[in-house]
Scaffold this active site. Structure first.
Site, short mmCIF file in Angstrom:
data_model
loop_
_atom_site.label_atom_id
_atom_site.label_comp_id
_atom_site.label_asym_id
_atom_site.label_seq_id
_atom_site.Cartn_x
_atom_site.Cartn_y
_atom_site.Cartn_z
N HIS A 1 0.77 -1.20 -0.08
CA HIS A 1 -0.04 0.00 0.04
C HIS A 1 1.06 0.98 -0.04
O HIS A 1 2.13 1.17 0.26
CB HIS A 1 -0.74 0.09 1.20
CG HIS A 1 -2.04 -0.95 1.08
ND1 HIS A 1 -2.09 -2.32 1.10
CD2 HIS A 1 -3.31 -0.68 0.84
CE1 HIS A 1 -3.18 -2.80 1.24
NE2 HIS A 1 -4.18 -1.66 0.81
N LYS B 1 -0.74 4.89 4.75
CA LYS B 1 -1.66 3.94 5.31
C LYS B 1 -1.67 3.74 7.03
O LYS B 1 -0.84 3.68 7.32
CB LYS B 1 -1.62 2.48 4.53
CG LYS B 1 -2.93 1.74 5.10
CD LYS B 1 -3.09 0.46 4.29
CE LYS B 1 -4.25 -0.59 4.71
NZ LYS B 1 -5.32 -0.10 5.11
N1 LIG Z 1 -12.77 -1.06 2.08
C1 LIG Z 1 -12.03 -0.69 1.25
O1 LIG Z 1 -12.21 -0.84 -0.10
C2 LIG Z 1 -11.33 0.45 1.36
C3 LIG Z 1 -10.97 1.03 2.64
N2 LIG Z 1 -10.09 1.92 3.16
C4 LIG Z 1 -10.28 2.33 4.32
O2 LIG Z 1 -10.61 3.83 4.30
C5 LIG Z 1 -10.15 4.67 5.35
C6 LIG Z 1 -9.72 5.94 5.01
O3 LIG Z 1 -8.76 5.55 3.92
P1 LIG Z 1 -7.90 6.94 3.20
O4 LIG Z 1 -9.09 7.83 2.54
O5 LIG Z 1 -6.99 6.38 2.59
O6 LIG Z 1 -7.52 7.83 4.52
P2 LIG Z 1 -7.41 9.58 4.59
O7 LIG Z 1 -6.57 9.63 5.76
O8 LIG Z 1 -7.10 9.97 3.29
O9 LIG Z 1 -8.89 9.77 4.67
C7 LIG Z 1 -9.66 9.68 6.03
C8 LIG Z 1 -10.18 11.15 6.18
O10 LIG Z 1 -11.16 10.95 7.51
C9 LIG Z 1 -10.88 12.08 8.13
N3 LIG Z 1 -11.19 12.01 9.64
C10 LIG Z 1 -10.52 11.36 10.66
N4 LIG Z 1 -11.46 11.25 11.95
C11 LIG Z 1 -12.69 11.57 11.48
C12 LIG Z 1 -13.71 11.64 12.13
N5 LIG Z 1 -13.91 11.31 13.24
N6 LIG Z 1 -14.99 12.06 11.47
C13 LIG Z 1 -14.78 12.29 10.11
N7 LIG Z 1 -13.69 12.33 9.31
C14 LIG Z 1 -12.59 11.85 9.94
C15 LIG Z 1 -9.70 12.24 8.03
O11 LIG Z 1 -9.23 13.77 8.68
P3 LIG Z 1 -7.57 13.99 9.03
O12 LIG Z 1 -7.02 13.81 7.61
O13 LIG Z 1 -7.95 15.42 9.57
O14 LIG Z 1 -7.25 12.91 9.97
C16 LIG Z 1 -9.51 12.35 6.50
O15 LIG Z 1 -9.88 13.30 5.86
C17 LIG Z 1 -8.93 3.56 6.02
O16 LIG Z 1 -9.32 2.89 7.14
C18 LIG Z 1 -8.76 2.72 4.69
O17 LIG Z 1 -8.13 1.61 4.94
C19 LIG Z 1 -9.54 2.84 2.02
C20 LIG Z 1 -9.67 2.23 0.45
C21 LIG Z 1 -10.52 1.13 0.31
O1 LIG Z 2 -5.95 1.96 3.02
C1 LIG Z 2 -6.29 1.71 1.74
O2 LIG Z 2 -5.73 2.25 1.00
C2 LIG Z 2 -7.05 0.67 1.64
N1 LIG Z 2 -7.45 -0.21 2.58
C3 LIG Z 2 -8.23 -1.29 2.51
C4 LIG Z 2 -7.82 -2.33 3.29
O3 LIG Z 2 -6.98 -2.24 4.29
O4 LIG Z 2 -7.59 -3.42 3.11
C5 LIG Z 2 -8.75 -1.70 1.44
C6 LIG Z 2 -7.66 -1.49 0.35
O5 LIG Z 2 -6.84 -2.21 0.31
C7 LIG Z 2 -7.37 -0.07 0.30
#
Ligand SMILES: NC(=O)C1=CN([C@@H]2O[C@H](COP(=O)(O)OP(=O)(O)OC[C@H]3O[C@@H](n4cnc5c(N)ncnc54)[C@H](OP(=O)(O)O)[C@@H]3O)[C@@H](O)[C@H]2O)C=CC1
Ligand SMILES: O=C(O)C1=N[C@H](C(=O)O)C[C@H](O)C1
Length: 252
Positions: free
Chosen positions: A136, A140
């Site tokens: 990743h 992350k």
């Molecule tokens: N299931 C799937 O297919 C996927 C899952 N994910 C998961 O999604 C999550 C987010 O990933 P990603 O977008 O890369 O992370 P990012 O850090 O880019 O985005 C997370 C966002 O959420 C904000 N945030 C933090 N705490 C809160 C809160 N209490 N309420 C609202 N917003 C909040 C963060 O703010 P700040 O930056 O200020 O902390 C940030 O803007 C991770 O757990 C990742 O693993 C990601 C891709 C695919």
């Molecule tokens: O953080 C990410 O980017 C992603 N998170 C999810 C995971 O932890 O499996 C899904 C995907 O891999 C992207």
């Protein structure tokens, strides 16, 4: 045409949350009624009349968000990672107190990743050894990834179902961590590299042959059809659904 489903996104400024907010806005049958991020008040969800809340935040934030949403009868679609048996038991308890509310938790929303997990499950009983490598981007929050953890759990369950046990690891000399994290007897290795997005290899080995299943998410758009499917399905599916496969391949 029927009234659009009212959807909110939490984590809407983030890497995947921003893409999800745009996808909801672009879907004719959905209406983006709130796009919240850190420090926004969750009361805004009810004020906006949200029916479904998509959580794409952080493992430290997700439990508070889901407790609030479930208590207010809001359906949730959860991509945020960090799931343990204890956390799942907790959300099941909240859902039991709100029996018409649905929650989808999906370790991965991309079709290729869901298929990778399924293929890995099918292959597991034919190979003595299996290891998972997930790769990743370097920002992350969690390791191993939710997808890799789930993949390893599914391999372990398939082994158990076939009456097999994880092979003993003969390593007697090494540095801590060199053999990865042990997830139910399956070694899982986490790579964090600038330039990557989300990638996984599942490696199987037996006498004279290996099988590698590889999936690459090259853009966050790979997760969008799965998120939208989750949003449309969760409103008719009370209780906890763990894994997008239940909506992708219903009845299987
Ligand atoms: N299931 C799937 O297919 C996927 C899952 N994910 C998961 O999604 C999550 C987010 O990933 P990603 O977008 O890369 O992370 P990012 O850090 O880019 O985005 C997370 C966002 O959420 C904000 N945030 C933090 N705490 C809160 C809160 N209490 N309420 C609202 N917003 C909040 C963060 O703010 P700040 O930056 O200020 O902390 C940030 O803007 C991770 O757990 C990742 O693993 C990601 C891709 C695919
Ligand atoms: O953080 C990410 O980017 C992603 N998170 C999810 C995971 O932890 O499996 C899904 C995907 O891999 C992207």
């Amino acid at each position: 045409m029927s009234t659009p489903l009212r959807v909110a996104v939490l984590g809407a400024k983030g890497r995947i949350g921003s893409e999800a907010a745009r996808s909801v806005e672009a879907a004719a049958d959905l209406e983006l009624v709130a796009a919240l991020d850190r420090d926004d008040k969750l009361d805004a969800l009810a004020e906006a009349g949200a029916q479904v809340v998509v959580d794409l935040t952080h493992p430290d934030a997700v439990m508070g968000n889901l407790e609030h949403c479930t208590a207010h009868g809001l359906h949730t679609v959860v991509g945020t990672t960090g799931w343990t048996d204890e956390r799942l038991a907790t959300v099941r308890g909240w859902l039991a107190a709100s029996p018409s509310t649905g929650m989808l938790i999906a370790p991965n929303f991309s079709i290729g990743a869901v298929l990778t997990m399924r293929f890995a499950q099918q292959a597991a009983r034919f190979f003595e050894t299996a290891e998972v490598i997930e790769l990743h981007h370097n920002n992350k929050a969690d390791a191993p990834s939710g997808t890799a953890t789930r993949t390893a759990q599914l391999i372990a369950a398939a082994r158990t179902g076939a009456g097999l046990t994880a092979p003993a690891d003969p390593t007697t000399h090494g540095l801590p961590g060199a053999r990865g994290a042990d997830v139910d007897g399956v070694p899982v290795h986490s790579v964090r590299l600038r330039g990557l997005l989300a990638h996984q290899e599942v490696l199987f080995g037996d006498t004279g042959e290996t099988l590698t299943i590889r999936h690459d998410s090259l853009h966050h758009s790979s997760f969008m059809p799965g998120i939208l499917l989750g949003v449309r399905s969760v409103v008719d599916t009370p209780g906890l659904t763990f894994g997008l496969e239940h909506f992708l391949f219903p009845g299987e």
